[in-house]
Design an enzyme around this catalytic site. Sequence first.
Site, PDB file in Angstrom:
ATOM      1  N   GLU A 183      19.466 -15.772  -8.847  1.00  0.00           N
ATOM      2  CA  GLU A 183      18.714 -14.563  -9.536  1.00  0.00           C
ATOM      3  C   GLU A 183      18.169 -14.486 -10.849  1.00  0.00           C
ATOM      4  O   GLU A 183      16.994 -13.873 -11.244  1.00  0.00           O
ATOM      5  CB  GLU A 183      19.752 -13.506  -9.313  1.00  0.00           C
ATOM      6  CG  GLU A 183      19.595 -11.809  -9.719  1.00  0.00           C
ATOM      7  CD  GLU A 183      18.385 -11.503  -9.095  1.00  0.00           C
ATOM      8  OE1 GLU A 183      17.686 -12.017  -8.013  1.00  0.00           O
ATOM      9  OE2 GLU A 183      17.926 -10.495  -9.499  1.00  0.00           O
ATOM     10  N   LYS A 240      14.377 -13.554 -12.045  1.00  0.00           N
ATOM     11  CA  LYS A 240      13.891 -12.578 -13.036  1.00  0.00           C
ATOM     12  C   LYS A 240      12.830 -13.282 -13.730  1.00  0.00           C
ATOM     13  O   LYS A 240      11.828 -12.495 -14.233  1.00  0.00           O
ATOM     14  CB  LYS A 240      15.331 -12.104 -13.508  1.00  0.00           C
ATOM     15  CG  LYS A 240      16.071 -11.131 -12.679  1.00  0.00           C
ATOM     16  CD  LYS A 240      15.506  -9.641 -12.833  1.00  0.00           C
ATOM     17  CE  LYS A 240      15.179  -9.154 -11.393  1.00  0.00           C
ATOM     18  NZ  LYS A 240      15.440  -9.558 -10.200  1.00  0.00           N
ATOM     19  N   HIS A 299      20.574 -35.827  -9.341  1.00  0.00           N
ATOM     20  CA  HIS A 299      20.015 -36.438  -8.492  1.00  0.00           C
ATOM     21  C   HIS A 299      18.643 -36.227  -8.171  1.00  0.00           C
ATOM     22  O   HIS A 299      17.818 -36.479  -7.158  1.00  0.00           O
ATOM     23  CB  HIS A 299      20.448 -35.714  -6.971  1.00  0.00           C
ATOM     24  CG  HIS A 299      22.089 -35.984  -6.961  1.00  0.00           C
ATOM     25  ND1 HIS A 299      22.631 -37.389  -6.873  1.00  0.00           N
ATOM     26  CD2 HIS A 299      23.158 -35.276  -7.158  1.00  0.00           C
ATOM     27  CE1 HIS A 299      23.850 -37.299  -6.869  1.00  0.00           C
ATOM     28  NE2 HIS A 299      24.265 -36.057  -7.203  1.00  0.00           N
ATOM     29  N   ASN A 355      -1.560   1.846   5.735  1.00  0.00           N
ATOM     30  CA  ASN A 355      -0.448   0.931   5.328  1.00  0.00           C
ATOM     31  C   ASN A 355       0.209   0.003   6.435  1.00  0.00           C
ATOM     32  O   ASN A 355       0.834   0.734   7.221  1.00  0.00           O
ATOM     33  CB  ASN A 355       0.666   1.524   4.639  1.00  0.00           C
ATOM     34  CG  ASN A 355       1.821   0.480   4.056  1.00  0.00           C
ATOM     35  OD1 ASN A 355       1.556  -0.579   4.108  1.00  0.00           O
ATOM     36  ND2 ASN A 355       2.899   1.029   3.852  1.00  0.00           N
ATOM     37  N   GLY A 356      -0.170  -1.210   6.343  1.00  0.00           N
ATOM     38  CA  GLY A 356       0.268  -2.197   7.506  1.00  0.00           C
ATOM     39  C   GLY A 356      -0.874  -3.455   7.525  1.00  0.00           C
ATOM     40  O   GLY A 356      -1.529  -3.367   6.702  1.00  0.00           O
ATOM     41  N   ARG A 360       5.017   0.557  -5.980  1.00  0.00           N
ATOM     42  CA  ARG A 360       4.854  -0.200  -5.053  1.00  0.00           C
ATOM     43  C   ARG A 360       4.180  -1.554  -5.029  1.00  0.00           C
ATOM     44  O   ARG A 360       3.980  -2.608  -4.268  1.00  0.00           O
ATOM     45  CB  ARG A 360       4.495   0.369  -3.586  1.00  0.00           C
ATOM     46  CG  ARG A 360       5.339   1.674  -3.308  1.00  0.00           C
ATOM     47  CD  ARG A 360       4.511   2.588  -2.128  1.00  0.00           C
ATOM     48  NE  ARG A 360       4.587   1.958  -0.997  1.00  0.00           N
ATOM     49  CZ  ARG A 360       5.576   1.702   0.010  1.00  0.00           C
ATOM     50  NH1 ARG A 360       6.781   2.350  -0.432  1.00  0.00           N
ATOM     51  NH2 ARG A 360       5.629   1.197   1.121  1.00  0.00           N
ATOM     52  N   CYS A 401       0.670  -1.193   0.030  1.00  0.00           N
ATOM     53  CA  CYS A 401      -0.057   0.059  -0.005  1.00  0.00           C
ATOM     54  C   CYS A 401       0.830   1.447  -0.034  1.00  0.00           C
ATOM     55  O   CYS A 401       1.999   1.241   0.524  1.00  0.00           O
ATOM     56  CB  CYS A 401      -1.094   0.169   1.145  1.00  0.00           C
ATOM     57  SG  CYS A 401      -1.894  -1.240   1.186  1.00  0.00           S
ATOM     58  N   TRP A 451      -2.885  -2.577  -1.811  1.00  0.00           N
ATOM     59  CA  TRP A 451      -2.397  -4.195  -2.243  1.00  0.00           C
ATOM     60  C   TRP A 451      -3.073  -4.952  -1.351  1.00  0.00           C
ATOM     61  O   TRP A 451      -2.886  -5.155  -0.130  1.00  0.00           O
ATOM     62  CB  TRP A 451      -0.926  -4.099  -2.026  1.00  0.00           C
ATOM     63  CG  TRP A 451      -0.155  -5.434  -2.668  1.00  0.00           C
ATOM     64  CD1 TRP A 451      -0.015  -5.540  -3.940  1.00  0.00           C
ATOM     65  CD2 TRP A 451       0.014  -6.628  -1.920  1.00  0.00           C
ATOM     66  NE1 TRP A 451       0.719  -6.903  -4.268  1.00  0.00           N
ATOM     67  CE2 TRP A 451       0.764  -7.394  -2.945  1.00  0.00           C
ATOM     68  CE3 TRP A 451       0.214  -7.145  -0.685  1.00  0.00           C
ATOM     69  CZ2 TRP A 451       1.012  -8.825  -2.512  1.00  0.00           C
ATOM     70  CZ3 TRP A 451       0.485  -8.322  -0.304  1.00  0.00           C
ATOM     71  CH2 TRP A 451       0.974  -9.373  -1.458  1.00  0.00           C
ATOM     72  N   GLU A 489       9.247 -13.799 -12.143  1.00  0.00           N
ATOM     73  CA  GLU A 489       8.602 -12.590 -11.792  1.00  0.00           C
ATOM     74  C   GLU A 489       8.321 -11.670 -12.962  1.00  0.00           C
ATOM     75  O   GLU A 489       7.018 -11.166 -12.743  1.00  0.00           O
ATOM     76  CB  GLU A 489       9.345 -11.902 -10.535  1.00  0.00           C
ATOM     77  CG  GLU A 489      10.506 -11.338 -10.918  1.00  0.00           C
ATOM     78  CD  GLU A 489      10.982 -10.403  -9.672  1.00  0.00           C
ATOM     79  OE1 GLU A 489      10.497 -10.350  -8.815  1.00  0.00           O
ATOM     80  OE2 GLU A 489      12.423 -10.201  -9.910  1.00  0.00           O
ATOM     81  N   LYS A 543       6.532  -3.874  -4.533  1.00  0.00           N
ATOM     82  CA  LYS A 543       7.986  -3.640  -4.457  1.00  0.00           C
ATOM     83  C   LYS A 543       8.493  -3.639  -3.221  1.00  0.00           C
ATOM     84  O   LYS A 543       9.715  -4.152  -2.970  1.00  0.00           O
ATOM     85  CB  LYS A 543       8.178  -2.013  -5.043  1.00  0.00           C
ATOM     86  CG  LYS A 543       9.454  -1.615  -4.997  1.00  0.00           C
ATOM     87  CD  LYS A 543      10.454  -2.425  -6.182  1.00  0.00           C
ATOM     88  CE  LYS A 543      11.837  -1.741  -6.283  1.00  0.00           C
ATOM     89  NZ  LYS A 543      12.927  -3.038  -6.822  1.00  0.00           N
TER      90      LYS A 543
HETATM   91  C1  AGP Z   1      13.366  -9.221  -6.791  1.00  0.00           C
HETATM   92  O1  AGP Z   1      13.215  -8.682  -7.940  1.00  0.00           O
HETATM   93  C2  AGP Z   1      12.050  -8.692  -5.973  1.00  0.00           C
HETATM   94  N1  AGP Z   1      11.486  -7.484  -6.349  1.00  0.00           N
HETATM   95  C3  AGP Z   1      12.112  -9.259  -4.572  1.00  0.00           C
HETATM   96  O2  AGP Z   1      12.546 -10.641  -4.554  1.00  0.00           O
HETATM   97  C4  AGP Z   1      12.975  -8.646  -3.803  1.00  0.00           C
HETATM   98  O3  AGP Z   1      14.527  -8.502  -3.824  1.00  0.00           O
HETATM   99  C5  AGP Z   1      12.577  -8.904  -2.377  1.00  0.00           C
HETATM  100  O4  AGP Z   1      11.181  -8.734  -1.798  1.00  0.00           O
HETATM  101  C6  AGP Z   1      13.460  -8.157  -0.872  1.00  0.00           C
HETATM  102  O5  AGP Z   1      13.101  -6.925  -1.052  1.00  0.00           O
HETATM  103  P1  AGP Z   1      14.053  -5.854  -0.192  1.00  0.00           P
HETATM  104  O6  AGP Z   1      15.649  -5.844  -0.884  1.00  0.00           O
HETATM  105  O7  AGP Z   1      13.398  -4.600  -0.674  1.00  0.00           O
HETATM  106  O8  AGP Z   1      14.088  -6.156   1.235  1.00  0.00           O
END
Ligand code: AGP
Length: 613
Positions: free
Chosen positions: A485, A489, A508, A101-102, A27, A2, A75, A492, A608
């Site tokens: 990583e 990518k 395995h 927000n929370g 966000r 949010c 959100w 997501e 985000k």
């Molecule tokens: C990565 O592309 C993502 N957006 C996600 O995995 C992110 O790295 C994770 O939520 C951690 O966020 P932060 O670095 O703000 O703690």
Amino acid sequence: MCGIVGYVGRQQAAPILLDGLSKLEYRGYDSAGICVHGPMGLEAMKTKGRLQALRDKTDDGKKLPGVIGIGHTRWATHGAPSDQNSHPHLSDDGVIAVVHNGIIENYMELKEMLISKGCHFHSDTDTEVISNLIALHYREHHDLLEAVRQAIRRLEGSYALGILCREFPRQMIAVKKDSPLIFGFGDGEYFIASDVPAILKHTRKVAYLEDGDMAVFTANSVSFYNALGEPVRRTPETITWELSAAERGGFPHFMLKEIYDQPNVLRDTIHPRIQNNHVVLDEIPFSPSVLKKIRRIYIVACGSSYYVGCVAKYILEKSCKIPTEPIVASEFRYADPILDENTLCLFISQSGETADTLAALREAKAQKAKTLAIVNVVGSAIAKAADQVLYTWAGPEIAVATTKAYSTQLATIYLITLYLAEVLETMAQEEIQAACKALYGLPEQIQACLSQERITQIQYYASTLFDHRDAFFIGRNLDSATCLEGSLKLKEIAYIHSEAYAAGELKHGPISLIEPGTLVLAIATVAPLFEKTMANIKEVKARGAHVLCLTTEDLEQEAKKTADHVITVPKIHPLLQPSLNVIPLQTFSYYTALARGCDVDQPRNLAKSVTVE
Ligand code: AGP
């Protein structure tokens, strides 16, 4: 997650709120709303869907006249995305309006209590209990400040709140606990927001509110109170970066812009911290004698930040000879980690607000471990809570999929590693100096990875491989950590089912999933293990896999003998190689997502800044 914006001043509030919310879209959200205190009292309009729907509904804010208001992007956590569940939430009697927000953990109990007192609820959200609780106490005392204090005393959980009261047409109250909230100082106007870009157009003077803070303000005055209710000063800091840093600047997506930002932000992160081929880290507060006693390092983070930790394990153990364990923050909290004053815990977070990482940090501090945060957002909760913070100077990262933050986090790990190796004398001086020199030159090498020729090649592979349903990333040692990583990518932003495995682990079990045409992305840049990775490529090719191999320029011809396709990056100091390797993985995911018609910057279901557990 949010986003909140609030405005009190002399201008029309609604357009400012809508514009501010547009800067918080990154966000992640599924609905939006605003409430303005105007000639008709408190008037709210809200809607499921994108911000444009709210703009249309409010005629770009013209339907809500007034100079004080609150806005919100939601959100969904409690209750599906819907008009009803969107914020702001008014109390049943219409006296109090709240954006939040929370998460309110005890909201069910409070809701039952409020229902027993005759209150009717109109949404499924936890937030609606807040407006009703404040309204309940306000009816009892007719003192708004006291009513807010009493209400928040009963709340368990996290909250950043913007509060309006029908009977105070000029006043707003903001409260913060465990969710981000900044306060902006304008000329005859004040702002609140979840993040700086929302208000940067109007003011550069910003205070990062502390947990427990309450701000009570009109257009002409503001009073701050701490968690104990004592009056406090909150002095503004001046934001030095430009709003353009948080805008696309001619790029079609934030993600692409942020990929290309990498050489510059790496310069900002690395160069001031290397002098005469030595790392200078004034930010590290621990004396050499304290550092020499460190027996174990935990790296605690989530998502991509955790994957930086996976690379860091190899680098720190090899260079500093300290056992290092990366662990996802949501597990660390409940895993009874063995911590003491000889444990160093590194917390990595772009946003500095990730709920799991913040909670893990508090746990580590409670157990007396030394804590050091690697954070991008200045003044964020994790930055404030750790013993010390090392900032990654990536600038605002807007795309949900991290790129430049990941790269600067990794660079910060190299800096810490070389600093520790020098203090602990675990690397020879010449080795340290050679690595520092290479690190200083890293931004140039990243630039080379972004050459038009290389990007064109990646675009070609993305355009031919984009419609695979599944993908496997394989690699050994540092390459296996980079695979994690690369795979994330692709998942997501391109919504391709993707798995990352240490190449030696395939046989395995997972190799049973390889069938004719399965896409395998193999990373083979760790020279001593190159032949072994080639052998693993042969294993999957024997089962029909289609293999795209990433290797260093010097190994290109060798790799071509085994893989179907080969892409290369320059060869650099072995410790730094992961920084180059991740660049084609970022661009491959980006162009694959584009080819699949995905929303690159705001992928489905993702936020985000993940401020819930
Ligand atoms: C990565 O592309 C993502 N957006 C996600 O995995 C992110 O790295 C994770 O939520 C951690 O966020 P932060 O670095 O703000 O703690």
